[in-house]
Motif scaffolding. Sequence first.
Motif, PDB file in Angstrom:
ATOM      1  N   SER A   1       0.835  -1.204   0.000  1.00 20.19           N
ATOM      2  CA  SER A   1       0.000   0.000   0.000  1.00 20.19           C
ATOM      3  C   SER A   1       0.871   1.256   0.000  1.00 20.19           C
ATOM      4  O   SER A   1       0.592   2.219  -0.725  1.00 20.19           O
ATOM      5  N   GLU A   2       1.935   1.234   0.787  1.00 13.78           N
ATOM      6  CA  GLU A   2       2.861   2.373   0.814  1.00 13.78           C
ATOM      7  C   GLU A   2       3.601   2.504  -0.517  1.00 13.78           C
ATOM      8  O   GLU A   2       3.752   3.605  -1.050  1.00 13.78           O
ATOM      9  N   LEU A   3       4.066   1.391  -1.059  1.00 17.34           N
ATOM     10  CA  LEU A   3       4.755   1.427  -2.354  1.00 17.34           C
ATOM     11  C   LEU A   3       3.828   1.960  -3.446  1.00 17.34           C
ATOM     12  O   LEU A   3       4.257   2.758  -4.289  1.00 17.34           O
ATOM     13  N   LEU A   4       2.578   1.541  -3.438  1.00 12.24           N
ATOM     14  CA  LEU A   4       1.623   2.023  -4.437  1.00 12.24           C
ATOM     15  C   LEU A   4       1.437   3.540  -4.347  1.00 12.24           C
ATOM     16  O   LEU A   4       1.343   4.221  -5.376  1.00 12.24           O
ATOM     17  N   ASN A   5       1.379   4.078  -3.151  1.00 13.40           N
ATOM     18  CA  ASN A   5       1.267   5.537  -2.996  1.00 13.40           C
ATOM     19  C   ASN A   5       2.464   6.247  -3.619  1.00 13.40           C
ATOM     20  O   ASN A   5       2.306   7.242  -4.331  1.00 13.40           O
ATOM     21  N   ILE A   6       3.649   5.747  -3.350  1.00 13.22           N
ATOM     22  CA  ILE A   6       4.872   6.354  -3.893  1.00 13.22           C
ATOM     23  C   ILE A   6       4.881   6.229  -5.417  1.00 13.22           C
ATOM     24  O   ILE A   6       5.195   7.192  -6.130  1.00 13.22           O
ATOM     25  N   GLU A   7       4.526   5.064  -5.910  1.00 16.64           N
ATOM     26  CA  GLU A   7       4.548   4.820  -7.361  1.00 16.64           C
ATOM     27  C   GLU A   7       3.542   5.705  -8.088  1.00 16.64           C
ATOM     28  O   GLU A   7       3.821   6.192  -9.188  1.00 16.64           O
ATOM     29  N   ARG A   8       2.387   5.930  -7.485  1.00 20.98           N
ATOM     30  CA  ARG A   8       1.397   6.807  -8.120  1.00 20.98           C
ATOM     31  C   ARG A   8       1.897   8.251  -8.195  1.00 20.98           C
ATOM     32  O   ARG A   8       1.658   8.953  -9.186  1.00 20.98           O
ATOM     33  N   GLN A   9       2.603   8.690  -7.167  1.00 20.48           N
ATOM     34  CA  GLN A   9       3.189  10.042  -7.203  1.00 20.48           C
ATOM     35  C   GLN A   9       4.227  10.139  -8.317  1.00 20.48           C
ATOM     36  O   GLN A   9       4.273  11.131  -9.047  1.00 20.48           O
ATOM     37  N   ILE A  10       5.053   9.104  -8.446  1.00 27.54           N
ATOM     38  CA  ILE A  10       6.068   9.086  -9.503  1.00 27.54           C
ATOM     39  C   ILE A  10       5.395   9.025 -10.869  1.00 27.54           C
ATOM     40  O   ILE A  10       5.816   9.709 -11.809  1.00 27.54           O
TER      41      ILE A  10
ATOM     42  N   GLY B   1       9.530   5.972 -20.186  1.00 27.60           N
ATOM     43  CA  GLY B   1      10.240   4.854 -19.571  1.00 27.60           C
ATOM     44  C   GLY B   1       9.846   4.662 -18.118  1.00 27.60           C
ATOM     45  O   GLY B   1       9.506   3.547 -17.695  1.00 27.60           O
ATOM     46  N   THR B   2       9.881   5.738 -17.354  1.00 30.42           N
ATOM     47  CA  THR B   2       9.487   5.661 -15.944  1.00 30.42           C
ATOM     48  C   THR B   2       7.988   5.419 -15.833  1.00 30.42           C
ATOM     49  O   THR B   2       7.535   4.633 -14.993  1.00 30.42           O
ATOM     50  N   ASN B   3       7.229   6.072 -16.695  1.00 30.31           N
ATOM     51  CA  ASN B   3       5.782   5.926 -16.690  1.00 30.31           C
ATOM     52  C   ASN B   3       5.375   4.459 -16.898  1.00 30.31           C
ATOM     53  O   ASN B   3       4.552   3.929 -16.147  1.00 30.31           O
TER      54      ASN B   3
ATOM     55  N   ASP C   1       3.376  -0.729 -14.820  1.00 28.28           N
ATOM     56  CA  ASP C   1       3.534  -2.177 -14.662  1.00 28.28           C
ATOM     57  C   ASP C   1       3.585  -2.564 -13.186  1.00 28.28           C
ATOM     58  O   ASP C   1       2.928  -3.521 -12.768  1.00 28.28           O
ATOM     59  N   PHE C   2       4.378  -1.836 -12.414  1.00 29.84           N
ATOM     60  CA  PHE C   2       4.486  -2.124 -10.979  1.00 29.84           C
ATOM     61  C   PHE C   2       3.112  -2.020 -10.314  1.00 29.84           C
ATOM     62  O   PHE C   2       2.715  -2.886  -9.531  1.00 29.84           O
ATOM     63  N   ILE C   3       2.403  -0.942 -10.607  1.00 32.03           N
ATOM     64  CA  ILE C   3       1.120  -0.681  -9.964  1.00 32.03           C
ATOM     65  C   ILE C   3       0.126  -1.795 -10.276  1.00 32.03           C
ATOM     66  O   ILE C   3      -0.525  -2.323  -9.366  1.00 32.03           O
TER      67      ILE C   3
ATOM     68  N   VAL D   1      -2.082  -7.172  -3.739  1.00 38.40           N
ATOM     69  CA  VAL D   1      -2.831  -6.677  -2.573  1.00 38.40           C
ATOM     70  C   VAL D   1      -4.202  -7.346  -2.530  1.00 38.40           C
ATOM     71  O   VAL D   1      -4.634  -7.836  -1.479  1.00 38.40           O
ATOM     72  N   TRP D   2      -4.885  -7.405  -3.659  1.00 42.88           N
ATOM     73  CA  TRP D   2      -6.190  -8.056  -3.709  1.00 42.88           C
ATOM     74  C   TRP D   2      -6.086  -9.511  -3.241  1.00 42.88           C
ATOM     75  O   TRP D   2      -6.895  -9.962  -2.425  1.00 42.88           O
ATOM     76  N   MET D   3      -5.093 -10.235  -3.750  1.00 41.79           N
ATOM     77  CA  MET D   3      -4.933 -11.642  -3.381  1.00 41.79           C
ATOM     78  C   MET D   3      -4.610 -11.811  -1.895  1.00 41.79           C
ATOM     79  O   MET D   3      -5.150 -12.703  -1.229  1.00 41.79           O
ATOM     80  N   MET D   4      -3.742 -10.968  -1.373  1.00 41.44           N
ATOM     81  CA  MET D   4      -3.376 -11.055   0.041  1.00 41.44           C
ATOM     82  C   MET D   4      -4.570 -10.694   0.931  1.00 41.44           C
ATOM     83  O   MET D   4      -4.795 -11.328   1.959  1.00 41.44           O
TER      84      MET D   4
END
Length: 159
Positions: free
Chosen positions: A112-121, A132-134, A139-141, A148-151
Amino acid sequence: MTLNSLGLNSKKAKDLANDLNHLLANFQIYYQNLRGIHWNIKGKRFFDLHVKFEELYTDANVKVDNIAERILTLGGTPLHTFDDYSKEAQVPVGKNISQDEKAVQLIVDSLSELLNIERQILDKSGDINDEGTNAMMSDFISEQEKTVWMMKAWLGETV
């Protein structure tokens, strides 16, 4: 405005590399958490979770390398010390977690924390046309949202 050899605004690309370093630090803590729960998991679900945690830390290790290489591509220098990671990271640190539900909850909280950071990026990379970063963040998100859904389903919860 000065463009780098990738055709991106040089200053904004360096700023994005700094944001990626923040993500890198958080991913390194997440990776180490996964190693710890992989090693320490106990109980009747050991066999299933031990394998799943190995799958997740193997994937995280690949992502760490991809993030570091993207930082270099944008002209930055990847963080590479545990001191830097622990000062920079926001993901929770899991210590001596051997209980299955606590381990899975640590993964959910970390992602959840990683997703927040990735969305900002993702927002910033879109603003400067850094495909490239986009693409990497997209892909990561999508992968992490599914995890997250599975867990959460494993925990008997909804997203």
